[in-house]
Design a protein around this motif. Structure first.
Motif, mmCIF file in Angstrom:
data_model
loop_
_atom_site.group_PDB
_atom_site.id
_atom_site.type_symbol
_atom_site.label_atom_id
_atom_site.label_comp_id
_atom_site.label_asym_id
_atom_site.label_seq_id
_atom_site.Cartn_x
_atom_site.Cartn_y
_atom_site.Cartn_z
ATOM 1 N N UNK A 1 39.948 62.079 -47.876
ATOM 2 C CA UNK A 1 39.816 60.632 -47.922
ATOM 3 C C UNK A 1 39.182 60.227 -49.257
ATOM 4 N N UNK A 2 39.685 59.184 -49.833
ATOM 5 C CA UNK A 2 39.156 58.667 -51.097
ATOM 6 C C UNK A 2 38.059 57.658 -50.791
ATOM 7 N N UNK A 3 36.885 57.872 -51.372
ATOM 8 C CA UNK A 3 35.779 56.957 -51.167
ATOM 9 C C UNK A 3 35.938 55.701 -51.999
ATOM 10 N N UNK A 4 35.289 54.634 -51.539
ATOM 11 C CA UNK A 4 35.322 53.384 -52.297
ATOM 12 C C UNK A 4 34.128 52.526 -51.935
ATOM 13 N N UNK A 5 33.876 51.542 -52.803
ATOM 14 C CA UNK A 5 32.813 50.566 -52.611
ATOM 15 C C UNK A 5 33.424 49.181 -52.659
ATOM 16 N N UNK A 6 33.160 48.372 -51.621
ATOM 17 C CA UNK A 6 33.666 47.007 -51.565
ATOM 18 C C UNK A 6 32.532 46.066 -51.165
ATOM 19 N N UNK A 7 32.778 44.771 -51.345
ATOM 20 C CA UNK A 7 31.807 43.755 -50.939
ATOM 21 C C UNK A 7 32.542 42.508 -50.464
ATOM 22 N N UNK A 8 31.783 41.606 -49.864
ATOM 23 C CA UNK A 8 32.328 40.372 -49.301
ATOM 24 C C UNK A 8 31.169 39.388 -49.220
ATOM 25 N N UNK A 9 31.371 38.146 -49.642
ATOM 26 C CA UNK A 9 30.314 37.132 -49.571
ATOM 27 C C UNK A 9 30.746 36.047 -48.590
ATOM 28 N N UNK A 10 29.879 35.789 -47.615
ATOM 29 C CA UNK A 10 30.122 34.734 -46.635
ATOM 30 C C UNK A 10 29.015 33.694 -46.736
ATOM 31 N N UNK A 11 29.401 32.447 -46.890
ATOM 32 C CA UNK A 11 28.485 31.316 -46.958
ATOM 33 C C UNK A 11 28.203 30.879 -45.520
ATOM 34 N N UNK A 12 27.032 31.246 -44.997
ATOM 35 C CA UNK A 12 26.709 30.937 -43.607
ATOM 36 C C UNK A 12 26.297 29.477 -43.410
ATOM 37 N N UNK A 13 25.928 28.796 -44.469
ATOM 38 C CA UNK A 13 25.554 27.377 -44.359
ATOM 39 C C UNK A 13 26.779 26.493 -44.149
ATOM 40 N N UNK A 14 27.889 26.874 -44.758
ATOM 41 C CA UNK A 14 29.097 26.057 -44.688
ATOM 42 C C UNK A 14 30.211 26.712 -43.874
ATOM 43 N N UNK A 15 29.972 27.926 -43.403
ATOM 44 C CA UNK A 15 30.956 28.612 -42.569
ATOM 45 C C UNK A 15 32.231 28.963 -43.302
ATOM 46 N N UNK A 16 32.097 29.462 -44.538
ATOM 47 C CA UNK A 16 33.285 29.770 -45.330
ATOM 48 C C UNK A 16 33.000 30.937 -46.274
ATOM 49 N N UNK A 17 34.056 31.502 -46.868
ATOM 50 C CA UNK A 17 33.839 32.546 -47.870
ATOM 51 C C UNK A 17 33.113 31.989 -49.083
ATOM 52 N N UNK A 18 32.321 32.834 -49.737
ATOM 53 C CA UNK A 18 31.649 32.463 -50.977
ATOM 54 C C UNK A 18 32.603 32.659 -52.139
ATOM 55 N N UNK A 19 33.255 31.595 -52.551
ATOM 56 C CA UNK A 19 34.292 31.642 -53.589
ATOM 57 C C UNK A 19 33.682 31.425 -54.970
ATOM 58 N N UNK A 20 34.076 32.245 -55.931
ATOM 59 C CA UNK A 20 33.646 32.062 -57.313
ATOM 60 C C UNK A 20 32.235 32.525 -57.611
ATOM 61 N N UNK A 21 31.714 33.444 -56.828
ATOM 62 C CA UNK A 21 30.364 33.958 -57.043
ATOM 63 C C UNK A 21 30.426 35.163 -57.977
ATOM 64 N N UNK A 22 29.648 35.107 -59.043
ATOM 65 C CA UNK A 22 29.594 36.206 -60.012
ATOM 66 C C UNK A 22 28.804 37.376 -59.420
#
Length: 121
Positions: A1-22
């Motif tokens: 199996x090939x290892x990997x690192x991923x991430x995901x940002x969720x804006x819990x105040x607005x209930x949506x994905x965190x778009x455009x976050x550096x």
């Protein structure tokens, strides 16, 4: 199996994905004499709050200590109902990689006043 690192940002105040976050990914060198860190990658989250590609994959993923730094101040500044300056500006998450063949997922759940993370799948 090939290892990997991923991430995901969720804006819990607005209930949506965190778009455009550096995001900056750092590799840390921690030893008794001095600590140092090396910037590996910089990227911005897409429409789903994720990066378009894994942060690290395959041979790029090495054992060691890493740090993800999420710059959220500009993201929350776009909302006119939050005071300036925003409470959180940069959120560092330091974590260890011990198995190069595993998928490490580091999500960030964030609001203007708090954040949490966990090892996802």
């Amino acid at each position: 199996m090939v290892g990997k690192l991923t991430t995901h940002v969720l804006d819990t105040a607005h209930g949506c994905p965190g778009v455009g976050i550096a995001i900056a990914l750092w590799k840390l060198n921690i030893n008794a004499n001095a600590d140092s860190k090396l910037l590996l990658k910089s990227m911005v989250t897409n429409h789903d709050g994720r990066t378009d590609e894994p942060l690290l994959v395959g041979e790029e993923l090495e054992t060691g200590v890493y740090e993800l730094v999420f710059t959220v101040d500009e993201y929350f500044a776009q909302y006119s109902d939050y005071p300036e300056p925003v409470f959180l500006d940069q959120i560092p998450i330091r974590f260890g990689i011990s198995d190069r063949t595993t998928h490490y997922h580091v999500p960030l759940l964030v609001s203007p006043w708090s954040y949490s993370t966990y090892r996802g799948s």
